[in-house]
Enzyme design. Structure first.
Site, PDB file in Angstrom:
ATOM      1  N   HIS A 306       0.704  -1.177  -0.017  1.00  0.00           N
ATOM      2  CA  HIS A 306       0.095  -0.093   0.122  1.00  0.00           C
ATOM      3  C   HIS A 306       0.934   1.158   0.203  1.00  0.00           C
ATOM      4  O   HIS A 306       1.933   1.303   0.572  1.00  0.00           O
ATOM      5  CB  HIS A 306      -0.919   0.267   1.297  1.00  0.00           C
ATOM      6  CG  HIS A 306      -2.064   1.011   1.036  1.00  0.00           C
ATOM      7  ND1 HIS A 306      -2.132   2.489   1.318  1.00  0.00           N
ATOM      8  CD2 HIS A 306      -3.383   0.457   0.619  1.00  0.00           C
ATOM      9  CE1 HIS A 306      -3.207   2.947   1.127  1.00  0.00           C
ATOM     10  NE2 HIS A 306      -4.013   1.873   0.737  1.00  0.00           N
ATOM     11  N   ASP A 363      -8.002  -5.809   0.194  1.00  0.00           N
ATOM     12  CA  ASP A 363      -8.468  -6.231  -0.829  1.00  0.00           C
ATOM     13  C   ASP A 363      -7.988  -8.170  -0.547  1.00  0.00           C
ATOM     14  O   ASP A 363      -8.372  -8.716  -1.467  1.00  0.00           O
ATOM     15  CB  ASP A 363      -7.803  -6.037  -2.223  1.00  0.00           C
ATOM     16  CG  ASP A 363      -8.535  -4.537  -2.447  1.00  0.00           C
ATOM     17  OD1 ASP A 363      -9.643  -4.327  -2.367  1.00  0.00           O
ATOM     18  OD2 ASP A 363      -7.750  -3.726  -2.973  1.00  0.00           O
TER      19      ASP A 363
HETATM   20  N1  CMC Z   1       3.949  -7.685  -4.875  1.00  0.00           N
HETATM   21  C1  CMC Z   1       5.317  -7.425  -4.913  1.00  0.00           C
HETATM   22  N2  CMC Z   1       6.245  -6.448  -4.981  1.00  0.00           N
HETATM   23  C2  CMC Z   1       5.407  -5.275  -4.455  1.00  0.00           C
HETATM   24  C3  CMC Z   1       4.029  -5.185  -4.205  1.00  0.00           C
HETATM   25  C4  CMC Z   1       3.438  -6.370  -4.478  1.00  0.00           C
HETATM   26  N3  CMC Z   1       2.098  -6.374  -4.280  1.00  0.00           N
HETATM   27  N4  CMC Z   1       3.758  -3.864  -4.017  1.00  0.00           N
HETATM   28  C5  CMC Z   1       4.744  -3.220  -3.881  1.00  0.00           C
HETATM   29  N5  CMC Z   1       5.992  -3.941  -4.213  1.00  0.00           N
HETATM   30  C6  CMC Z   1       7.177  -3.699  -4.405  1.00  0.00           C
HETATM   31  C7  CMC Z   1       7.433  -2.687  -5.610  1.00  0.00           C
HETATM   32  O1  CMC Z   1       8.034  -3.591  -6.828  1.00  0.00           O
HETATM   33  C8  CMC Z   1       8.731  -1.898  -5.016  1.00  0.00           C
HETATM   34  O2  CMC Z   1      10.081  -2.559  -5.173  1.00  0.00           O
HETATM   35  P1  CMC Z   1      11.377  -1.875  -5.541  1.00  0.00           P
HETATM   36  O3  CMC Z   1      11.535  -0.878  -4.370  1.00  0.00           O
HETATM   37  O4  CMC Z   1      12.373  -2.917  -5.250  1.00  0.00           O
HETATM   38  O5  CMC Z   1      11.173  -1.116  -6.798  1.00  0.00           O
HETATM   39  C9  CMC Z   1       8.433  -1.512  -3.856  1.00  0.00           C
HETATM   40  O6  CMC Z   1       7.446  -2.700  -3.345  1.00  0.00           O
HETATM   41  C10 CMC Z   1       7.538  -0.335  -3.419  1.00  0.00           C
HETATM   42  O7  CMC Z   1       6.346  -0.557  -4.567  1.00  0.00           O
HETATM   43  P2  CMC Z   1       5.586   0.734  -5.416  1.00  0.00           P
HETATM   44  O8  CMC Z   1       5.058   0.188  -6.368  1.00  0.00           O
HETATM   45  O9  CMC Z   1       6.719   1.886  -5.640  1.00  0.00           O
HETATM   46  O10 CMC Z   1       4.626   1.195  -4.193  1.00  0.00           O
HETATM   47  P3  CMC Z   1       3.288   2.124  -4.383  1.00  0.00           P
HETATM   48  O11 CMC Z   1       3.208   2.947  -3.300  1.00  0.00           O
HETATM   49  O12 CMC Z   1       3.799   3.175  -5.715  1.00  0.00           O
HETATM   50  O13 CMC Z   1       2.188   0.894  -4.712  1.00  0.00           O
HETATM   51  C11 CMC Z   1       0.314  -0.377  -4.487  1.00  0.00           C
HETATM   52  C12 CMC Z   1       1.151   0.595  -3.841  1.00  0.00           C
HETATM   53  C13 CMC Z   1      -0.768  -0.761  -3.782  1.00  0.00           C
HETATM   54  C14 CMC Z   1       0.227   0.180  -6.046  1.00  0.00           C
HETATM   55  C15 CMC Z   1       1.262  -1.645  -4.886  1.00  0.00           C
HETATM   56  O14 CMC Z   1       1.895  -2.123  -3.547  1.00  0.00           O
HETATM   57  C16 CMC Z   1       0.588  -2.637  -5.545  1.00  0.00           C
HETATM   58  O15 CMC Z   1       0.647  -2.805  -6.614  1.00  0.00           O
HETATM   59  N6  CMC Z   1      -0.118  -3.741  -4.860  1.00  0.00           N
HETATM   60  C17 CMC Z   1      -0.836  -4.828  -5.559  1.00  0.00           C
HETATM   61  C18 CMC Z   1      -2.179  -4.263  -5.989  1.00  0.00           C
HETATM   62  C19 CMC Z   1      -2.980  -3.876  -4.743  1.00  0.00           C
HETATM   63  O16 CMC Z   1      -3.176  -4.931  -3.754  1.00  0.00           O
HETATM   64  N7  CMC Z   1      -3.869  -2.803  -4.666  1.00  0.00           N
HETATM   65  C20 CMC Z   1      -4.775  -2.431  -3.574  1.00  0.00           C
HETATM   66  C21 CMC Z   1      -4.226  -1.324  -2.656  1.00  0.00           C
HETATM   67  S1  CMC Z   1      -5.348  -1.336  -1.374  1.00  0.00           S
HETATM   68  C22 CMC Z   1      -7.107  -0.837  -1.934  1.00  0.00           C
HETATM   69  C23 CMC Z   1      -6.971   0.353  -2.722  1.00  0.00           C
HETATM   70  O17 CMC Z   1      -6.330   1.190  -2.828  1.00  0.00           O
HETATM   71  O18 CMC Z   1      -7.816   0.408  -3.528  1.00  0.00           O
END
Ligand code: CMC
Length: 428
Positions: A306, A363
């Protein structure tokens, strides 16, 4: 409240003094709104460090896993309240008295029917459309049906639009489902609760009336509470951005629905269940964990991670409890819960997830609950949208109660400098 100053020292310029603002809780913010007059912009893709507004509605402390609506902790609301009471709290800022609540409930339940002509609108969609595509379209189209009170500058009009949206979303959501099945639409029943009415419209047919199971009704109500608001997330910011131009509320909420649909946001609940089904057995988990950690693989662990929470999402804690409770009460066993629990256990003990502070989010367990209730996965994000509508409206109303400025971000331009145009086309 301004409590200190930040000083920006830029080579070749005089130091610039910036106000530092403090809220009631959370990080201080540096007020940079006058920087543009100094010929400077800030750069923050994805708004990682940028507060786009001030708000009194919801507070999240991501490090400690705290979520408060108008100051009330989410676990207490999920345990001791119901969805409509939470809606009242989000919209009006205080817990309602019995009398206030009764008036609110009656107003919401008396406006659940939609204009009959909207039923025809549905018939323009393909039956196999994703329900979120239909939901987005019909919600936006409400503006064409309820134009009697669409002047966003009039507070009473905003109030009417808010009630219409809150009341009609379950009806539209259930209609999306019925349409996809080719079954007749079921009209709302005003003697039912918000959650009960939704289940009734989803599962009743003219030949067999659906008897509401109070266990499912309560579980659905909790799911709605847990999704009701989440401060300045992508869809809420979209609603605020759309609303900042003075756009009508139905169009703004349709924009929010479009943003929510993405798999990184609300679309994750559907994607998470699909992932759990694909994993199918605990013995396959290591393979998926490996893929989630592989930078050359686009696969991510859905329902994990998140932007704000760097701790267990407090909604996921409640969701996991509901999941256990529901399956126990229904005397059901779902292999996917076993897969989810083991996946969570393995991920939370893996260095990759620990270092990046990736925890289950809202989720992760919601899909298993909805599946146990007989709801198909394509409806998961629609239910999220239905629940989040109140949050979107609360933010939209809050924005209108303040001095409004159109949202207009700046950019760091990295394209061509000015150059001479010479056409390659033979014009007639
Ligand atoms: N699985 C594997 N690696 C992950 C995941 C994941 N679910 N989430 C983040 N990472 C890694 C990402 O690859 C990055 O690694 P590195 O620093 O080595 O490049 C690091 O963690 C930081 O991730 P980010 O994408 O920069 O973080 P963000 O804050 O931009 O993204 C997120 C947040 C929710 C989009 C992301 O965690 C994600 O894609 N999660 C899966 C989708 C999900 O469950 N979404 C629902 C969110 S909660 C409900 C809502 O908001 O609607």
């Amino acid at each position: 409240m301004i409590n200190k100053k930040a000083i920006l020292n830029l080579e070749g310029k005089d130091p610039i003094k910036l106000n530092v603002l403090s809220g009631t809780l959370g990080n201080d913010v540096i007020d940079i709104h006058l920087l543009s007059s100094q010929g400077l912009f800030t750069f923050d893709p994805g708004f990682n460090s940028t507060a786009s507004c001030q708000s009194k509605i919801t507070y999240i402390n991501g490090e400690e896993g705290i979520l408060l609506h108008r100051g009330f902790p989410i676990d207490q609301l999920a345990r001791y309240s119901n969805y409509l009471e939470v809606c009242y709290i989000l919209l009006y800022g205080e817990a309602p008295t019995q009398e206030q609540f009764d008036v609110f409930r009656v107003t919401v339940t008396r406006h659940t029917m939609i204009h009959e002509q909207i039923t025809r609108l549905f018939h323009g969609f393909r039956r196999d459309s994703h329900p979120m595509a239909v939901m987005c379209g019909v919600t936006g189209a409400l503006a064409a049906f309820y134009h009697d009170s669409l002047d966003v500058n009039i507070e009473r009009h905003r109030e009417i639009a808010a009630f219409r949206l809150l009341s009609k979303m379950p009806t539209l959501a259930a209609m999306c489902y019925k349409y996809s099945l080719g079954q007749p639409f079921v009209y709302p029943r005003n003697n039912l609760s918000y959650a009960g009415n939704f289940l009734y419209m989803m599962f009743s047919t003219p030949c067999e009336q659906y008897v509401i199971n109070p266990i499912l009704e309560r579980a659905m109500d909790c799911i709605l509470i847990l999704h009701a608001d989440h401060e300045q997330n992508a869809s809420t910011s979209t609603v605020r951005t759309a609303g900042s131009s003075g756009a009508n509320p139905f169009a703004c909420i349709a924009a929010g629905i479009a943003s929510l649909w993405g798999p990184a946001h609300g679309g994750a609940n559907e994607a998470c269940l699909r992932m759990l089904e694909e994993i199918s057995s605990v013995k396959h988990i290591p393979e998926f964990i490996k893929r989630a950690k592989d930078k050359n693989d686009s696969f991510r662990l859905m329902g994990f991670g998140h932007r704000v929470y760097k701790n267990y999402d407090p909604r996921a804690t409640v969701m996991r409890e509901i999941c256990h409770e529901l399956l126990n009460k229904l005397n059901m066993k779902d292999n996917l819960l076993e897969v989810a629990l083991e996946l969570e256990h393995i991920a939370l003990n893996d260095a990759y997830f620990i270092e990046r502070k990736l925890y289950p989010n809202v989720d992760f367990y919601s899909g298993i609950i909805l599946k146990a209730m007989g709801i198909p996965s394509c409806m998961f994000t629609v239910i999220f949208a239905m629940a989040r509508t109140v949050g979107w409206i609360a933010h939209w109303k809050e924005m209108h109660n303040e001095i409004m400025k159109i949202a207009r971000p700046r950019q760091l331009y990295i394209g061509y400098k000015k150059r001479f145009f010479k056409t390659n086309i033979k014009h007639q």
